[in-house]
Design a protein around this motif. Structure first.
Motif, PDB file in Angstrom:
ATOM      1  N   GLU A 306       0.835  -1.192   0.000  1.00 20.53           N
ATOM      2  CA  GLU A 306       0.000   0.000   0.000  1.00 20.53           C
ATOM      3  C   GLU A 306       0.875   1.248   0.000  1.00 20.53           C
ATOM      4  O   GLU A 306       1.820   1.348   0.792  1.00 20.53           O
ATOM      5  CB  GLU A 306      -0.927   0.009   1.215  1.00 20.53           C
ATOM      6  CG  GLU A 306      -1.853   1.206   1.248  1.00 20.53           C
ATOM      7  CD  GLU A 306      -2.766   1.201   2.455  1.00 20.53           C
ATOM      8  OE1 GLU A 306      -3.465   2.214   2.687  1.00 20.53           O
ATOM      9  OE2 GLU A 306      -2.767   0.182   3.193  1.00 20.53           O
ATOM     10  N   VAL A 307       0.567   2.182  -0.878  1.00 21.80           N
ATOM     11  CA  VAL A 307       1.381   3.396  -0.999  1.00 21.80           C
ATOM     12  C   VAL A 307       0.985   4.372   0.104  1.00 21.80           C
ATOM     13  O   VAL A 307      -0.116   4.936   0.087  1.00 21.80           O
ATOM     14  CB  VAL A 307       1.196   4.049  -2.384  1.00 21.80           C
ATOM     15  CG1 VAL A 307       2.055   5.319  -2.480  1.00 21.80           C
ATOM     16  CG2 VAL A 307       1.579   3.070  -3.486  1.00 21.80           C
ATOM     17  N   ALA A 308       1.896   4.557   1.059  1.00 14.71           N
ATOM     18  CA  ALA A 308       1.676   5.549   2.108  1.00 14.71           C
ATOM     19  C   ALA A 308       2.099   6.935   1.643  1.00 14.71           C
ATOM     20  O   ALA A 308       1.462   7.933   1.970  1.00 14.71           O
ATOM     21  CB  ALA A 308       2.457   5.157   3.369  1.00 14.71           C
ATOM     22  N   HIS A 309       3.173   6.973   0.862  1.00 12.78           N
ATOM     23  CA  HIS A 309       3.645   8.262   0.337  1.00 12.78           C
ATOM     24  C   HIS A 309       4.466   7.999  -0.916  1.00 12.78           C
ATOM     25  O   HIS A 309       5.481   7.298  -0.864  1.00 12.78           O
ATOM     26  CB  HIS A 309       4.485   8.992   1.381  1.00 12.78           C
ATOM     27  CG  HIS A 309       4.940  10.355   0.954  1.00 12.78           C
ATOM     28  ND1 HIS A 309       4.072  11.294   0.432  1.00 12.78           N
ATOM     29  CD2 HIS A 309       6.154  10.947   0.961  1.00 12.78           C
ATOM     30  CE1 HIS A 309       4.741  12.398   0.139  1.00 12.78           C
ATOM     31  NE2 HIS A 309       6.006  12.212   0.455  1.00 12.78           N
ATOM     32  N   ASP A 310       4.016   8.541  -2.029  1.00 12.22           N
ATOM     33  CA  ASP A 310       4.710   8.370  -3.307  1.00 12.22           C
ATOM     34  C   ASP A 310       5.931   9.285  -3.314  1.00 12.22           C
ATOM     35  O   ASP A 310       5.805  10.500  -3.458  1.00 12.22           O
ATOM     36  CB  ASP A 310       3.767   8.721  -4.456  1.00 12.22           C
ATOM     37  CG  ASP A 310       4.416   8.531  -5.830  1.00 12.22           C
ATOM     38  OD1 ASP A 310       5.534   7.984  -5.898  1.00 12.22           O
ATOM     39  OD2 ASP A 310       3.806   8.944  -6.834  1.00 12.22           O
ATOM     40  N   LEU A 311       7.104   8.690  -3.144  1.00 13.95           N
ATOM     41  CA  LEU A 311       8.355   9.455  -3.072  1.00 13.95           C
ATOM     42  C   LEU A 311       9.322   8.819  -4.082  1.00 13.95           C
ATOM     43  O   LEU A 311      10.035   7.861  -3.771  1.00 13.95           O
ATOM     44  CB  LEU A 311       8.919   9.399  -1.649  1.00 13.95           C
ATOM     45  CG  LEU A 311       9.877  10.507  -1.199  1.00 13.95           C
ATOM     46  CD1 LEU A 311       9.289  11.893  -1.421  1.00 13.95           C
ATOM     47  CD2 LEU A 311      10.241  10.332   0.265  1.00 13.95           C
ATOM     48  N   PRO A 312       9.323   9.310  -5.323  1.00 17.12           N
ATOM     49  CA  PRO A 312      10.009   8.602  -6.415  1.00 17.12           C
ATOM     50  C   PRO A 312      11.517   8.476  -6.264  1.00 17.12           C
ATOM     51  O   PRO A 312      12.125   7.601  -6.889  1.00 17.12           O
ATOM     52  CB  PRO A 312       9.644   9.429  -7.655  1.00 17.12           C
ATOM     53  CG  PRO A 312       9.252  10.769  -7.133  1.00 17.12           C
ATOM     54  CD  PRO A 312       8.624  10.516  -5.791  1.00 17.12           C
ATOM     55  N   GLY A 313      12.146   9.319  -5.446  1.00 15.92           N
ATOM     56  CA  GLY A 313      13.601   9.267  -5.330  1.00 15.92           C
ATOM     57  C   GLY A 313      14.128   8.169  -4.427  1.00 15.92           C
ATOM     58  O   GLY A 313      15.343   7.909  -4.411  1.00 15.92           O
ATOM     59  N   VAL A 314      13.248   7.509  -3.681  1.00 11.39           N
ATOM     60  CA  VAL A 314      13.712   6.479  -2.739  1.00 11.39           C
ATOM     61  C   VAL A 314      14.313   5.310  -3.517  1.00 11.39           C
ATOM     62  O   VAL A 314      13.641   4.655  -4.312  1.00 11.39           O
ATOM     63  CB  VAL A 314      12.560   5.989  -1.842  1.00 11.39           C
ATOM     64  CG1 VAL A 314      13.026   4.803  -0.984  1.00 11.39           C
ATOM     65  CG2 VAL A 314      12.060   7.115  -0.948  1.00 11.39           C
ATOM     66  N   GLY A 315      15.589   5.058  -3.282  1.00 13.02           N
ATOM     67  CA  GLY A 315      16.289   3.958  -3.943  1.00 13.02           C
ATOM     68  C   GLY A 315      16.950   4.337  -5.252  1.00 13.02           C
ATOM     69  O   GLY A 315      17.709   3.543  -5.816  1.00 13.02           O
ATOM     70  N   GLU A 316      16.709   5.550  -5.749  1.00  5.25           N
ATOM     71  CA  GLU A 316      17.352   5.997  -6.985  1.00  5.25           C
ATOM     72  C   GLU A 316      18.654   6.733  -6.644  1.00  5.25           C
ATOM     73  O   GLU A 316      19.009   6.898  -5.490  1.00  5.25           O
ATOM     74  CB  GLU A 316      16.402   6.894  -7.769  1.00  5.25           C
ATOM     75  CG  GLU A 316      15.083   6.222  -8.124  1.00  5.25           C
ATOM     76  CD  GLU A 316      15.273   4.934  -8.919  1.00  5.25           C
ATOM     77  OE1 GLU A 316      15.905   4.972 -10.003  1.00  5.25           O
ATOM     78  OE2 GLU A 316      14.788   3.879  -8.458  1.00  5.25           O
ATOM     79  N   ASN A 317      19.383   7.171  -7.660  1.00  4.89           N
ATOM     80  CA  ASN A 317      20.598   7.974  -7.484  1.00  4.89           C
ATOM     81  C   ASN A 317      21.731   7.208  -6.798  1.00  4.89           C
ATOM     82  O   ASN A 317      22.603   7.802  -6.179  1.00  4.89           O
ATOM     83  CB  ASN A 317      20.289   9.256  -6.689  1.00  4.89           C
ATOM     84  CG  ASN A 317      21.429  10.262  -6.700  1.00  4.89           C
ATOM     85  OD1 ASN A 317      21.962  10.602  -7.756  1.00  4.89           O
ATOM     86  ND2 ASN A 317      21.812  10.739  -5.531  1.00  4.89           N
ATOM     87  N   LEU A 318      21.738   5.873  -6.902  1.00  6.08           N
ATOM     88  CA  LEU A 318      22.842   5.098  -6.337  1.00  6.08           C
ATOM     89  C   LEU A 318      24.144   5.463  -7.046  1.00  6.08           C
ATOM     90  O   LEU A 318      24.238   5.390  -8.272  1.00  6.08           O
ATOM     91  CB  LEU A 318      22.574   3.601  -6.491  1.00  6.08           C
ATOM     92  CG  LEU A 318      23.724   2.663  -6.086  1.00  6.08           C
ATOM     93  CD1 LEU A 318      24.050   2.803  -4.607  1.00  6.08           C
ATOM     94  CD2 LEU A 318      23.373   1.212  -6.428  1.00  6.08           C
ATOM     95  N   GLN A 319      25.132   5.882  -6.272  1.00  2.85           N
ATOM     96  CA  GLN A 319      26.457   6.199  -6.797  1.00  2.85           C
ATOM     97  C   GLN A 319      27.488   5.378  -6.022  1.00  2.85           C
ATOM     98  O   GLN A 319      27.323   5.128  -4.828  1.00  2.85           O
ATOM     99  CB  GLN A 319      26.762   7.691  -6.647  1.00  2.85           C
ATOM    100  CG  GLN A 319      25.797   8.592  -7.387  1.00  2.85           C
ATOM    101  CD  GLN A 319      25.949  10.046  -7.011  1.00  2.85           C
ATOM    102  OE1 GLN A 319      27.048  10.568  -6.885  1.00  2.85           O
ATOM    103  NE2 GLN A 319      24.825  10.724  -6.813  1.00  2.85           N
ATOM    104  N   ASP A 320      28.556   4.995  -6.714  1.00  7.83           N
ATOM    105  CA  ASP A 320      29.597   4.180  -6.078  1.00  7.83           C
ATOM    106  C   ASP A 320      30.905   4.422  -6.816  1.00  7.83           C
ATOM    107  O   ASP A 320      30.919   4.872  -7.969  1.00  7.83           O
ATOM    108  CB  ASP A 320      29.202   2.700  -6.133  1.00  7.83           C
ATOM    109  CG  ASP A 320      30.105   1.802  -5.296  1.00  7.83           C
ATOM    110  OD1 ASP A 320      30.865   2.325  -4.454  1.00  7.83           O
ATOM    111  OD2 ASP A 320      30.049   0.572  -5.495  1.00  7.83           O
ATOM    112  N   HIS A 321      31.994   4.126  -6.143  1.00  4.75           N
ATOM    113  CA  HIS A 321      33.311   4.193  -6.768  1.00  4.75           C
ATOM    114  C   HIS A 321      33.687   2.811  -7.292  1.00  4.75           C
ATOM    115  O   HIS A 321      33.709   1.834  -6.533  1.00  4.75           O
ATOM    116  CB  HIS A 321      34.362   4.663  -5.753  1.00  4.75           C
ATOM    117  CG  HIS A 321      34.255   6.109  -5.409  1.00  4.75           C
ATOM    118  ND1 HIS A 321      34.438   6.594  -4.121  1.00  4.75           N
ATOM    119  CD2 HIS A 321      33.987   7.193  -6.177  1.00  4.75           C
ATOM    120  CE1 HIS A 321      34.292   7.906  -4.136  1.00  4.75           C
ATOM    121  NE2 HIS A 321      34.017   8.290  -5.364  1.00  4.75           N
ATOM    122  N   LEU A 322      33.981   2.752  -8.566  1.00  4.25           N
ATOM    123  CA  LEU A 322      34.409   1.508  -9.208  1.00  4.25           C
ATOM    124  C   LEU A 322      35.922   1.549  -9.374  1.00  4.25           C
ATOM    125  O   LEU A 322      36.456   2.441 -10.033  1.00  4.25           O
ATOM    126  CB  LEU A 322      33.737   1.374 -10.569  1.00  4.25           C
ATOM    127  CG  LEU A 322      34.039   0.090 -11.349  1.00  4.25           C
ATOM    128  CD1 LEU A 322      33.320  -1.098 -10.721  1.00  4.25           C
ATOM    129  CD2 LEU A 322      33.631   0.243 -12.811  1.00  4.25           C
TER     130      LEU A 322
END
Length: 564
Positions: A306-322
């Motif tokens: 169930e969607v309590a709050h539509d927050l599209p950025g959650v889990g996006e923008n993953l950055q890492d050093h390769l």
């Protein structure tokens, strides 16, 4: 500080902190200083009483070990030519500070000034973050007061703190091959650096490490030990949070009222009078938000949440050093490959550590570092080197049997971004981690340029006596496309995931938290870990995470005072 089973009267606290890692331990210490505040720290892993956590070289036995690691893996990655990678995250008190490389590295001043611009809040500028770095430091350079040569310590005291909980020391070893690599870097145009943590880390030098007298210094030792005995601080280990408890007021405002925890074989509810603080890391915090109905609506509906709050950025923008790991065979050089290649050699290594707390067993994974530019057009250092007197196929794998050294290089400011997304509504299912490495032309070009730069350094006169021979990737690969493809074959994560709950301005649709780290649209809920970084720092990420936690603790207490 209590660690026992809960009683019926123990299910309400002022603050609940989810995650007993780097940020969580520091926040628990700061909030529980006030005896009137009841604090609960929840950690899914066990206590940090495993011996290999505390011996520096023990990271080899902690990474990939279910006792201390979540055992995540990435999705198959096109940029890595279809490979998936082991993705270590600490699962024990101290979190990643219990299994990481112990390198103390803040990043560059421009990183934090960029955060201030992104958030519109000058609190995140370099000058306003520096006091938060210094607040918990206990830097070895200030142990004896003044500089013995000049009688003045202002050049270090302006930048570093002393007497805090977080110990920073120089490494307790020396390798001739590393000395020669440093000299070769200078010959190639990279200046010497006396301090990587002054705001501009360009140069070559030895990494400083979070150790005390040859032992790993993790955040459990640093911040929980001093709080031991505080009756207002409870620490529950082996307590895996299933989801957040969200309530809606009569006005329609949603607040986080607590958490549901899997503990001692059953689900229990624990409630927070003031706030719930997520410090589960750049993987765990977005996963928990999504499981609780906070995140991209499409993803949540896909898994029946169930969607309590539509927050599209959650889990996006993953950055890492390769990091691209180049290996060079050498002749007439002492390396760990040969030193640890016999029973006698291993015995001598063990004896040195027992007697002196020095030598290879006191080593961080990387000893010598360098920060430089991939080409002359770069306005700042955009590459970081980790140089080691050893070689192996991957951490956790056996050392090679021939004398060799490794020069790993990473792009400090990658433009490739990925995601962390739940696979199901089951909290015990690992999320799908997709870093999307080398997915931009810019990152592929820098990867090729960095491999050429490694060759330039190794070709300098200072290393000639060792007759270095490129083993991986191999001198036969020369074009941009060949080198970028080879980078995909041999590169691996350097374990710096950030950005998946990033902070931003109120009108930024992809921002998950505001500049005071409060989750947008949900009151009494914050995220305090590496996930809030809008952009990855130009270096290792543990020190900036502690700075974030230091600043967040002040935010939390200020907000509580204003609302009292």
């Amino acid at each position: 500080m209590t660690r026992g089973a809960s009683r019926p009267s123990d299910d309400v606290f002022d603050y609940i902190i989810v995650g007993g890692g780097s940020a969580g331990c520091l926040i628990a210490n700061r909030l529980s200083r006030d005896p009137a505040i009841r604090v609960l720290l929840l950690e899914a892993g066990r206590k940090d009483d495993y011996l290999w956590i505390h011996i520096p070289v023990g990271y080899l036995y902690c990474i990939g070990n279910p006792r201390t690691d979540w055992l995540f893996k990435t999705e198959p990655d096109a940029g890595l030519n279809g490979r998936s990678l082991r993705y270590p995250r600490g699962k024990t008190l101290g979190g990643c500070s219990s299994i990481n490389g112990m390198i103390y590295m803040r990043g560059q001043a421009r990183d934090f000034d960029g955060w201030a611009t992104t958030t519109g809040d000058d609190a995140w500028s370099w000058q306003n973050c520096l006091p938060d770095f210094k607040a918990h430091e206990d830097h070895f350079r200030l142990d004896d007061g003044a500089d013995p040569k000049t009688g003045d310590n202002s050049r270090f005291s302006d930048m570093h703190g002393h007497g805090g909980e977080w110990r920073i020391e120089k490494q307790r070893l020396r390798w001739d091959i590393l000395e020669s690599f440093a000299e070769a870097a200078v010959e190639a145009g990279i200046p010497r650096s006396e301090d990587f943590n002054s705001g501009d880390n360009e140069g070559v030098g030895y990494f400083e490490v979070n150790q005390r007298s040859g032992w790993r210094w993790n955040t459990s030792k640093a911040f929980l030990r001093p709080a031991k005995g505080r009756p207002n601080l409870s620490v529950w280990t082996q307590s895996h949070v299933e989801r957040l408890i969200l309530e809606t007021s009569g006005s329609g405002r949603k607040r986080c009222a607590g958490v549901v925890v899997q503990r001692q074989g059953r689900s229990v509810q624990v409630r927070a009078r003031r706030e719930v603080i997520l410090s589960a890391g750049a993987i765990g915090s977005p996963q928990l938000l999504q499981l609780s109905g906070i995140g991209p609506a499409g993803l949540l509906k896909q898994h029946g949440i169930e969607v309590a709050h539509d927050l599209p950025g959650v889990g996006e923008n993953l950055q890492d050093h390769l990091q691209i790991r180049t290996v060079f065979k050498v002749g007439k050089a002492k390396t760990l490959n040969t030193l640890a290649g016999s029973v006698f050699g291993k015995a001598m290594i063990g004896l040195e550590y027992v007697l002196k707390r020095s030598g290879p067993m006191s080593m961080s994974p990387s000893q010598l570092g360098a920060f430089t530019r991939s080409d002359d057009s770069q306005p700042h250092a955009n590459l970081e080197y980790h140089v080691q007197p050893l070689s192996l196929d991957a951490f956790g794998e056996p050392l090679h049997t021939v004398p060799a050294f490794t020069a790993s290089v990473c792009n400090l400011n990658p433009t490739s971004v990925g995601s962390v997304r739940i696979r199901s509504a089951d909290f015990s299912d690992a999320p799908a981690i997709a870093p999307n490495y080398l997915s931009t032309e810019e990152d592929r070009k820098i990867a090729a340029d960095s491999l050429r730069q490694v060759r330039k350094i190794v070709a300098q006169p200072a290393l000639a006596k060792y007759k270095p021979e490129e083993w991986k990737p191999g001198i036969q690969y020369q074009t941009d496309e060949e080198l970028a493809t080879l980078a995909g074959d041999i590169a691996s994560t350097i374990f710096h995931p950030v950005g998946t709950t990033r902070m931003g301005r109120h009108d930024d649709p992809m921002a998950v938290v505001d500049s005071r780290l409060r989750v947008r649209g949900i009151s009494d809920l914050r995220v305090v870990d590496a996930g809030v970084m809008p952009n990855i720092t130009s270096g290792n990420t543990n020190a900036p995470t502690l700075m974030i936690a230091e600043k967040a603790a002040a935010f939390i207490l200020q907000d509580a005072a204003e609302n009292a």
